[in-house]
Design a protein around this motif. Structure first.
Motif, PDB file in Angstrom:
ATOM      1  N   ASN A 153       1.251  -1.300   0.166  1.00 39.70           N
ATOM      2  CA  ASN A 153       0.231  -0.050   0.099  1.00 39.70           C
ATOM      3  C   ASN A 153       0.820   0.689   0.076  1.00 39.70           C
ATOM      4  N   ILE A 154       0.310   2.460  -0.178  1.00 41.87           N
ATOM      5  CA  ILE A 154       1.395   3.616  -0.303  1.00 41.87           C
ATOM      6  C   ILE A 154       1.842   3.786   0.888  1.00 41.87           C
ATOM      7  N   ASN A 155       1.477   3.183   2.155  1.00 44.17           N
ATOM      8  CA  ASN A 155       2.124   4.505   3.636  1.00 44.17           C
ATOM      9  C   ASN A 155       3.215   3.090   3.623  1.00 44.17           C
ATOM     10  N   GLU A 156       2.820   1.934   3.246  1.00 46.55           N
ATOM     11  CA  GLU A 156       4.035   0.290   2.798  1.00 46.55           C
ATOM     12  C   GLU A 156       5.458   1.184   2.136  1.00 46.55           C
ATOM     13  N   HIS A 157       5.288   1.172   1.096  1.00 44.83           N
ATOM     14  CA  HIS A 157       5.896   1.866  -0.496  1.00 44.83           C
ATOM     15  C   HIS A 157       6.697   3.447   0.025  1.00 44.83           C
ATOM     16  N   HIS A 158       6.109   3.632   0.576  1.00 40.32           N
ATOM     17  CA  HIS A 158       6.525   5.143   1.226  1.00 40.32           C
ATOM     18  C   HIS A 158       7.852   4.905   2.209  1.00 40.32           C
ATOM     19  N   ILE A 159       7.246   4.178   2.970  1.00 39.15           N
ATOM     20  CA  ILE A 159       8.664   3.801   4.390  1.00 39.15           C
ATOM     21  C   ILE A 159       9.631   2.797   2.978  1.00 39.15           C
ATOM     22  N   LEU A 160       9.309   2.017   3.046  1.00 30.19           N
ATOM     23  CA  LEU A 160      10.272   1.654   1.688  1.00 30.19           C
ATOM     24  C   LEU A 160      11.328   2.891   1.191  1.00 30.19           C
ATOM     25  N   TRP A 161      10.917   3.382   1.212  1.00 24.98           N
ATOM     26  CA  TRP A 161      10.768   4.186  -0.336  1.00 24.98           C
ATOM     27  C   TRP A 161      12.280   5.135   0.687  1.00 24.98           C
ATOM     28  N   ILE A 162      11.695   5.600   1.904  1.00 20.63           N
ATOM     29  CA  ILE A 162      12.095   6.874   2.962  1.00 20.63           C
ATOM     30  C   ILE A 162      13.128   6.019   3.347  1.00 20.63           C
ATOM     31  N   ALA A 163      13.307   4.817   3.715  1.00 19.49           N
ATOM     32  CA  ALA A 163      14.679   4.016   4.452  1.00 19.49           C
ATOM     33  C   ALA A 163      15.427   3.455   3.267  1.00 19.49           C
ATOM     34  N   SER A 181      10.999   7.850  13.760  1.00 22.27           N
ATOM     35  CA  SER A 181      10.814   9.056  14.531  1.00 22.27           C
ATOM     36  C   SER A 181      10.648  10.561  13.023  1.00 22.27           C
ATOM     37  N   GLU A 182      11.747   9.927  11.979  1.00 24.04           N
ATOM     38  CA  GLU A 182      12.742  10.634  10.960  1.00 24.04           C
ATOM     39  C   GLU A 182      11.439   9.862   9.533  1.00 24.04           C
ATOM     40  N   ILE A 183      10.883   8.332   9.495  1.00 24.79           N
ATOM     41  CA  ILE A 183       9.473   7.804   8.589  1.00 24.79           C
ATOM     42  C   ILE A 183       8.781   8.630   9.128  1.00 24.79           C
ATOM     43  N   SER A 184       8.145   9.435  10.227  1.00 25.33           N
ATOM     44  CA  SER A 184       6.945  10.045  10.588  1.00 25.33           C
ATOM     45  C   SER A 184       7.231  11.244  10.351  1.00 25.33           C
ATOM     46  N   HIS A 193       1.650   9.597  11.409  1.00 29.32           N
ATOM     47  CA  HIS A 193       1.519   9.681  12.588  1.00 29.32           C
ATOM     48  C   HIS A 193       2.821   8.765  12.319  1.00 29.32           C
ATOM     49  N   VAL A 194       3.010   8.589  13.795  1.00 28.40           N
ATOM     50  CA  VAL A 194       4.416   8.036  14.312  1.00 28.40           C
ATOM     51  C   VAL A 194       3.570   6.254  15.281  1.00 28.40           C
ATOM     52  N   SER A 195       2.415   6.073  14.919  1.00 23.49           N
ATOM     53  CA  SER A 195       2.291   4.600  14.889  1.00 23.49           C
ATOM     54  C   SER A 195       1.769   4.269  13.408  1.00 23.49           C
ATOM     55  N   ALA A 230       3.529   4.740  11.153  1.00 22.11           N
ATOM     56  CA  ALA A 230       4.841   4.835  10.760  1.00 22.11           C
ATOM     57  C   ALA A 230       5.741   3.221  11.331  1.00 22.11           C
ATOM     58  N   PHE A 231       5.591   3.380  12.956  1.00 22.25           N
ATOM     59  CA  PHE A 231       5.769   2.406  13.071  1.00 22.25           C
ATOM     60  C   PHE A 231       4.621   0.970  12.951  1.00 22.25           C
ATOM     61  N   ASN A 232       3.549   0.812  13.007  1.00 21.74           N
ATOM     62  CA  ASN A 232       3.085  -0.156  12.464  1.00 21.74           C
ATOM     63  C   ASN A 232       2.931  -0.413  11.033  1.00 21.74           C
ATOM     64  N   PHE A 233       2.820   0.065   9.881  1.00 15.30           N
ATOM     65  CA  PHE A 233       3.389  -0.227   8.418  1.00 15.30           C
ATOM     66  C   PHE A 233       4.976  -0.724   8.428  1.00 15.30           C
TER      67      PHE A 233
END
Length: 193
Positions: free
Chosen positions: A42-52, A61-64, A70-72, A74-77
């Motif tokens: 999903n978009i949140n997961e892809h965005h997290i992968l992209w940022i990392a 915190s940086e991902i968020s 929200h931090v939660s 970022a953490f949950n996904f």
């Protein structure tokens, strides 16, 4: 420039900005979802992968902050991505308070596959700016929008954005071949015994 704007001007500007940005986000969201759907992201997961990927690892915190979530969230996904073997969590010796994530080799491969699978002709926003690019000889640069975002989110947000953009420019070699979606699907399917 005048020192004060009227309430009517403020409402007009806020409404116009809200409507235009909402319409633009709706188009971006659809394009993004269509792009990553074959990879079961999903978009949140892809965005997290992209940022990392572009930050070479990052704290939750940086991902968020950079992912504007929200931090939660970022953490949950991130935990879901970890369960799929795409991310790994860690603490740093000098910083036990923050949780850091890094892509695994499988996560890096998946993100690069999504980038290779990107098809510009399927992107409605890109298609929408092409007439302007033909007239002006380049894609819009968003100077006003960047200045606005800098005022809202600060220098650090823009610095991280610029680092990620530089990373994209420096690593053109990752976007050479189209992703083999059939091979990816076979790799991610549970093996039958």
């Amino acid at each position: 420039m005048k020192e004060k704007i009227s309430k009517q001007e403020a409402i007009f500007y806020s409404h116009k900005m809200a409507q235009l940005s909402k319409a633009l986000w709706k188009a971006i969201e659809k394009d993004w979802q269509d792009w990553i759907k074959p990879f079961q992201l999903n978009i949140n997961e892809h965005h997290i992968l992209w940022i990392a990927y572009h930050l070479k690892g990052a704290s939750i915190s940086e991902i968020s902050k950079y992912g504007v979530m929200h931090v939660s969230t970022a953490f949950n996904f991130s935990k879901k991505l970890e369960a799929r073997g795409l991310l790994k969590f860690s603490k740093r010796e000098n910083d036990k308070r923050n949780t850091y994530i890094e892509l695994t080799s499988m996560g890096t491969e998946l993100l690069e596959d999504t980038l290779n699978n990107y098809e510009p002709s399927n992107n409605s926003v890109l298609k929408g700016v092409l007439p302007m690019a033909e007239v002006y000889g380049k894609l819009p640069e968003f100077l006003d929008l960047s200045a606005l975002i800098k005022e809202i989110y600060g220098d650090e947000y823009i610095d991280i954005l610029e680092r990620s953009l530089q990373s994209i420019q420096d690593e053109q070699s990752i976007v050479e071949e189209p992703a083999d979606l059939e091979a990816y699907k076979q790799k991610t399917q549970p093996q039958s015994s």
